[in-house]
Design an enzyme around this catalytic site. Structure first.
Site: not given
Ligand code: SF4
Length: 233
Positions: A134, A152
């Site tokens: 991420k 997310d």
């Protein structure tokens, strides 16, 4: 939602391949200012901000980095102070011991292997200690070279509600989205879902009545036939 109702809702809105561009276009019109909330002035500050943002809010990170970036300007600066000093300087972002270890490890590797610069490729970024997919995705994406799609909690929730994926695992969700979302939108797509997730498609009480996507969303709570009109594609 009961299983038969899910199927019916999916049929009502049509295939995701036909919905994806209208979804993005409407969100672009709805949230033209959607962008990363972290504040940074260069690649190093971007990387540090994203690393600090784990398990806390962007507002909190910005509060900490405002002072941090005046004191720490190069990778060497993060290694020049005692560990406890860096821990104290980032304490307010939470998990500060873990984050300090990751920051120092990353700075050491930047100096040793990347000439003190933040590398540009995903595979290089993923080698940095404490940098997960991420974080790497956000960094390359903010440089305008998205090589994946940031997933997310908001991106996960909205992708599922919008019927863009049936997966739960972020890596698998990302894979589904990369097959579906045209590459030109990879950079902005997560920001759009994050902004929409914070303002409209809230986790507990989605505001479907005022949502520009309600006729494209199988999870919409608006009754078919009572969909409010909207502008845009
Ligand atoms: S219609 Fe409702 S569930 Fe679907 S995206 Fe909009 S707010 Fe979320």
């Amino acid at each position: 939602m009961a299983r038969s109702y899910v199927g019916e809702a999916r049929r009502r809105v049509g295939p995701k391949r036909e919905r994806i561009v209208p979804i993005v276009e409407r969100l672009l019109a709805e949230h033209p200012e959607a962008t990363i909330a972290l504040r940074f002035r260069n690649d190093l500050e971007l990387l540090v901000s994203v690393m600090l943002s784990a398990q806390t809010t962007d507002v909190n990170v910005n509060r900490v980095t405002e002072r941090l970036f005046e004191k720490y300007r190069t990778p060497q600066d993060y290694l020049a102070v005692p560990v406890e000093e860096l821990e104290n300087d980032i304490r307010a972002t939470g998990f500060f011991r873990q984050k300090t270890r990751a920051l120092r490890g990353t700075m050491a590797m930047l100096l040793k292997e990347f000439n003190g610069k933040v590398p540009g490729r995903m595979d290089e970024l993923l080698r940095l200690p404490g940098v997960a997919r991420k974080t790497a995705n956000v960094v390359v994406s903010e440089r305008g070279e998205a090589q994946g799609i940031v997933v997310d909690t908001h991106v996960r929730r909205l992708s599922q509600r919008l019927g863009l994926t049936r997966r739960d695992d972020p890596v698998k969700i990302e894979r589904d989205l990369m097959k579906l979302v045209p590459r030109r939108y990879w950079n902005v797509f997560p920001h759009l879902l994050i902004w929409h997730g914070r303002r409209v498609c809230l986790a507990r009480t989605p505001r479907c009545e005022g949502c520009v996507l309600n006729d494209l969303c199988p999870a919409s709570r608006v009754e078919v036939g009572t969909v409010p009109s909207h502008s845009g594609p």
